[in-house]
Design an enzyme around this catalytic site. Structure first.
Site, short mmCIF file in Angstrom:
data_model
loop_
_atom_site.label_atom_id
_atom_site.label_comp_id
_atom_site.label_asym_id
_atom_site.label_seq_id
_atom_site.Cartn_x
_atom_site.Cartn_y
_atom_site.Cartn_z
N ASP A 59 0.83 -1.19 0.00
CA ASP A 59 0.00 0.00 0.00
C ASP A 59 0.88 1.25 0.00
OD1 ASP A 59 -2.25 -1.60 0.13
OD2 ASP A 59 -2.43 -1.45 2.31
N LYS A 60 0.33 2.32 -0.51
CA LYS A 60 1.09 3.58 -0.59
C LYS A 60 1.68 3.96 0.76
CE LYS A 60 0.50 8.47 -1.82
NZ LYS A 60 -0.45 9.50 -2.33
#
Length: 231
Positions: A59-60
């Protein structure tokens, strides 16, 4: 003209390259985050001057070990290993509350976390965890308690569903701190103020591939200091 930042390369051989992805950086470009700027794929491609193939996602907001294949053949080979759950991953996470010392979350998840769960097929998802430390920090989020409790966890996902760790810890009522989708906003804000850092507190600390290659990434400096004194 400013140059792009160099990524920290943890491992490189003829087939693979691993980096320590900083939080806030996308793995690859996506229309879902049009304002994100450059991605890890683009930065590393420019840094090495070659085409690369992401083997998995982070995930970012998640930091830590991220693997790329350097050839299409390596991408196919190691992609199959990821699909067959032959790659072992370890994470470190900060969660609300004090979970059990260790446990396993066996809870099927809706296939697409971006859509409402109702009506979606569910897929098997299993996560193991071990508590590393407990913290009781001197601020109140719930008016019933003068202090707030958090725990540092070692997490091993046995399956690879999207947002699996974040969704599983929400399911057991110990959401990850800094998770704006599955967490608690009041806790996210309080911890960000206490530690002086606003981020998703999830770090991919190690990946082990079939054959014995293990790549590790230490937690960043924001994960330590006097305010991290354990109970």
């Amino acid at each position: 003209m400013t140059s792009s930042p160099l990524l920290n390369i943890l491992h490189r051989d003829a087939d693979l390259v691993a980096i320590d992805k900083p939080p806030g950086l996308l793995v690859h470009p996506t229309g879902l985050d049009a304002h994100a700027g450059q991605s890890a794929l683009e930065l590393l491609r420019d840094q090495l001057g070659e085409r690369l193939h992401p083997l998995h996602r982070l995930d970012k907001g998640t930091s830590g070990v991220l693997l790329f294949a350097r050839t299409p053949q390596a991408a196919r080979h190691w992609g199959l290993a990821f699909e067959a759950a032959e790659v072992r991953k370890r994470y470190v996470a900060l969660v609300r509350g004090w979970p059990q010392q260790e446990g396993e979350i066996d809870y099927a998840l809706a296939r697409d976390p971006e859509l409402p769960s109702a009506g979606q097929p569910r897929v098997q998802a299993v996560t193991r965890y071990r508590r590393l430390a407990c913290f009781e920090w001197p601020f109140s989020v719930d008016g019933r308690h003068p202090a707030s409790r958090y725990a540092l966890m070692e997490v091993v996902p046995l399956t690879g569903r999207r947002h699996q760790i974040r969704r599983h810890f929400k399911h057991i009522a110990h959401p990850l701190v800094g998770d704006t989708t599955h967490g608690k906003g009041a806790h996210n804000r309080a911890v960000a103020h206490w530690l002086g850092v606003q981020r998703l507190w999830l770090h991919a600390s190690a990946i082990e591939l079939p054959g014995g290659l293990r790549v590790e990434a230490a937690c960043g400096p924001e994960w330590s200091g006097p305010r991290w004194a354990a109970c």
